[in-house]
Design a protein around this motif. Structure first.
Motif: not given
Length: 105
Positions: A38, A41, A52, A57-58
């Motif tokens: 995150d 990114t 972003s 969230n990843i």
């Protein structure tokens, strides 16, 4: 009876001596890797002038790591984005000041 208990206690202590050093030597957890990705990114989004928050969230679905050196791991990671897209990638995770940092490999 007391000898059996003492033998069991000694056996457990010896087992713990071998197992405890292995704790913490596996690289980042899925949650820690997700937080590091995150952050990565967000850094890339900032470079390209993007927000972003639009990515979300990843979620790390799977992670397999190999130790390179102290607190540095090379990991194959399966990530899932909020839109459902899944991507396999290889990242280097480094632990600095008790926080994992990610960089693409």
């Amino acid at each position: 009876m007391q000898k059996k208990i003492m033998k069991s206690v000694y056996a457990l202590m010896i087992l713990a001596m071998f197992l405890l050093p292995a704790c913490g030597n596996s690289g980042p957890s899925k949650k820690e890797a997700g937080a590091a990705l995150d952050d990565l990114t967000a850094q890339f989004a900032g470079i390209f002038g993007q927000n972003s928050n639009t990515i979300g969230n990843i979620d790390v679905e799977d992670i397999k790591c190999k130790k390179e050196s102290d607190d540095i791991y090379s990991c194959d990671v399966l990530v899932k984005f909020p839109n459902g897209q899944e991507i396999n990638g290889r990242y280097r995770f480094t632990k600095l000041n008790d926080k994992w940092r990610a960089e693409p490999q």
